[in-house]
Design an enzyme around this catalytic site. Sequence first.
Site, PDB file in Angstrom:
ATOM      1  N   LYS A 130       2.872 -24.976 108.337  1.00 36.98           N
ATOM      2  CA  LYS A 130       4.148 -24.388 108.759  1.00 36.98           C
ATOM      3  C   LYS A 130       4.366 -23.032 108.082  1.00 36.98           C
ATOM      4  CE  LYS A 130       8.321 -26.464 107.701  1.00 36.98           C
ATOM      5  NZ  LYS A 130       9.295 -25.446 107.269  1.00 36.98           N
ATOM      6  N   SER A 131       4.171 -22.965 106.785  1.00 36.50           N
ATOM      7  CA  SER A 131       4.412 -21.705 106.059  1.00 36.50           C
ATOM      8  C   SER A 131       3.498 -20.604 106.570  1.00 36.50           C
ATOM      9  CB  SER A 131       4.153 -21.896 104.567  1.00 36.50           C
ATOM     10  OG  SER A 131       5.096 -22.764 104.015  1.00 36.50           O
ATOM     11  N   ARG A 154       4.451 -16.995 108.721  1.00 29.93           N
ATOM     12  CA  ARG A 154       4.050 -15.693 108.182  1.00 29.93           C
ATOM     13  C   ARG A 154       3.115 -14.956 109.122  1.00 29.93           C
ATOM     14  NH1 ARG A 154       5.728 -18.984 104.306  1.00 29.93           N
ATOM     15  NH2 ARG A 154       6.166 -18.297 102.155  1.00 29.93           N
ATOM     16  N   GLY A 204      14.965 -22.486 107.721  1.00 29.41           N
ATOM     17  CA  GLY A 204      15.296 -21.643 106.570  1.00 29.41           C
ATOM     18  C   GLY A 204      14.264 -20.543 106.377  1.00 29.41           C
ATOM     19  N   ARG A 254      23.119 -23.783 103.888  1.00 30.79           N
ATOM     20  CA  ARG A 254      22.097 -23.460 102.885  1.00 30.79           C
ATOM     21  C   ARG A 254      22.289 -22.067 102.279  1.00 30.79           C
ATOM     22  NH1 ARG A 254      16.366 -25.241 104.909  1.00 30.79           N
ATOM     23  NH2 ARG A 254      15.930 -24.940 102.699  1.00 30.79           N
ATOM     24  N   GLN A 298      10.236 -18.526  99.339  1.00 33.90           N
ATOM     25  CA  GLN A 298      10.935 -17.849 100.429  1.00 33.90           C
ATOM     26  C   GLN A 298      11.583 -16.563  99.932  1.00 33.90           C
ATOM     27  OE1 GLN A 298      13.501 -20.646 102.434  1.00 33.90           O
ATOM     28  NE2 GLN A 298      11.756 -21.721 103.338  1.00 33.90           N
ATOM     29  N   ASP A 317       7.958 -29.921  98.687  1.00 31.03           N
ATOM     30  CA  ASP A 317       8.275 -30.589  99.956  1.00 31.03           C
ATOM     31  C   ASP A 317       7.754 -32.022 100.002  1.00 31.03           C
ATOM     32  OD1 ASP A 317       9.587 -28.344 100.852  1.00 31.03           O
ATOM     33  OD2 ASP A 317       7.866 -27.542 101.920  1.00 31.03           O
ATOM     34  N   LYS A 367      17.666 -28.193 100.140  1.00 29.07           N
ATOM     35  CA  LYS A 367      16.698 -28.202 101.248  1.00 29.07           C
ATOM     36  C   LYS A 367      17.451 -28.561 102.539  1.00 29.07           C
ATOM     37  CE  LYS A 367      13.205 -27.006  98.815  1.00 29.07           C
ATOM     38  NZ  LYS A 367      12.681 -25.656  98.980  1.00 29.07           N
ATOM     39  N   ARG A 396      18.016 -33.645  99.211  1.00 28.97           N
ATOM     40  CA  ARG A 396      16.923 -34.631  99.192  1.00 28.97           C
ATOM     41  C   ARG A 396      16.927 -35.493  97.939  1.00 28.97           C
ATOM     42  NH1 ARG A 396      12.178 -30.884 101.881  1.00 28.97           N
ATOM     43  NH2 ARG A 396      12.945 -31.059 104.017  1.00 28.97           N
TER      44      ARG A 396
HETATM   45  C1  S3P Z   1       8.580 -22.412 102.000  1.00 31.82           C
HETATM   46  C2  S3P Z   1       8.969 -22.452 100.694  1.00 31.82           C
HETATM   47  C3  S3P Z   1       9.715 -23.583 100.131  1.00 31.82           C
HETATM   48  C4  S3P Z   1       9.563 -24.837 100.979  1.00 31.82           C
HETATM   49  C5  S3P Z   1       9.780 -24.564 102.432  1.00 31.82           C
HETATM   50  C6  S3P Z   1       8.804 -23.531 102.945  1.00 31.82           C
HETATM   51  C7  S3P Z   1       7.887 -21.208 102.486  1.00 31.82           C
HETATM   52  O1  S3P Z   1      11.085 -23.239 100.067  1.00 31.82           O
HETATM   53  O2  S3P Z   1      10.447 -25.843 100.534  1.00 31.82           O
HETATM   54  O3  S3P Z   1       9.597 -25.758 103.185  1.00 31.82           O
HETATM   55  O4  S3P Z   1       7.292 -21.245 103.579  1.00 31.82           O
HETATM   56  O5  S3P Z   1       7.917 -20.201 101.764  1.00 31.82           O
HETATM   57  P1  S3P Z   1      11.715 -22.420  98.809  1.00 31.82           P
HETATM   58  O6  S3P Z   1      11.026 -21.154  98.697  1.00 31.82           O
HETATM   59  O7  S3P Z   1      13.162 -22.251  99.162  1.00 31.82           O
HETATM   60  O8  S3P Z   1      11.505 -23.332  97.635  1.00 31.82           O
END
Ligand code: S3P
Length: 431
Positions: A20-21, A25, A94, A122, A170, A315, A342, A346
Amino acid sequence: MKLKTNITKMVGEVAVPGDKSISHRSIMLGVMAHGTTVINNFLLAEDCLETVILFKTLGAEIEVDSETATVTIKGGGLQSLTQPNEDLYVGNSGTTMRLGLGVLSGVPFMTRFKGDDSLTKRPMERVMAPLREMMAITFAENGGDTPPIIMLGTSRLRGRTHKMTIASAQVKSAILLAGLSATGETVVEELEKTRNHTEQMIRQFGGELTVSGKTIRLMGPQVLTGTTVVVPGDISSAAYFIAAGILIKDSELTLPNVGLNPTRTGILDVLKTMGAQYDIKNKTDGPEPRGTISVTTSELKGTTIEGEIIPTLIDELPIIALLATQAKGKTIIKDASELKVKETNRIDLTAQELNKMGAKVTPTEDGLIIEGPTPLKGAHVSSHGDHRLGMMLAIAALLVKEGDVELENVDSIRVSYPSFIEDLSNLIEGK
Ligand code: S3P
């Protein structure tokens, strides 16, 4: 939805969908870059599709082939984006909002970001404050910390030094993405090392930055070039099957092509300490290593999880909590207060939902205390709209010997893994 319970054996292979991350990006950098970017094994889940929609709304040329999970972007740089005449709605995501604010801080027009009920609660000031220091004008409409968020970007963004007060990939990523459009040096001093996909991918798109310990330095502005991205399987999705393979009697599961970036593999280190048996084969080198994980049924013991490992498994903490309910002794999770902000709180909800099933989980200010082993029983539980709680509870149900498990709001799983329930059923039925 009524979940499958009382499973005695799980054998087989499952290729989890793309990370996902990295998927988020790859869209953002592909749009910022000049030339064609092709993304293979893109995660076709709601969250990442929100990122696609957002940049299409801004005029980017993005084509999604759902059959092959391939995305093609004809990148024209940020200058090619145009001011939208509608709000930017990003659903539950987010990452889309926070990283998107970073990208758009360097574009001289105004946007209004909105999200669903969960995202509307959030915190966003953590991203807006550093972007303001870089000269963007951004604020929450309600004068506080939460969406809707206004972003008035500028072509005169300035590089700055940011000392992080929370461990957040993030926030770091939003600053680095802004830094690509800023004049001068952008520096991020991390509190703890967090996932480094943004740094790795900026390099992959021809950008330059230096990393020394927890400090990242980037000179702007930079011009990126389109490239081919092959997204590895998401270890955060694999974690649910890893847990199932360990906890269910007589199991043997194989997970090919899982991303093994060391900033994401904290769960594997914790499992080793807890006594889990797993094996990694076919490991590739490179900035985003990947490999095949095989797990077999294992006896677990409790452990303490704290400090710098937390961001590398942030996560995975709900599923680690479930693993701990079946481990011998006490598991203590500390330094994880970020879990409260989150998709849901959680800390409270992991404890609440597992306790409904007979677990002994105590929420604390910054984590959880779990006593094990405890048998789990049927209950009416809810994901509370949180995909990771939903998937954790579906694995918990497999262990239940007596009673039914009814999961409310199972649809939230679509945010990161639309075929999760189907993939799980296939393993149970040995397909
Ligand atoms: C993510 C960073 C994490 C993670 C989120 C995805 C990212 O959040 O919990 O699911 O893709 O950079 P935080 O940076 O807020 O910890």
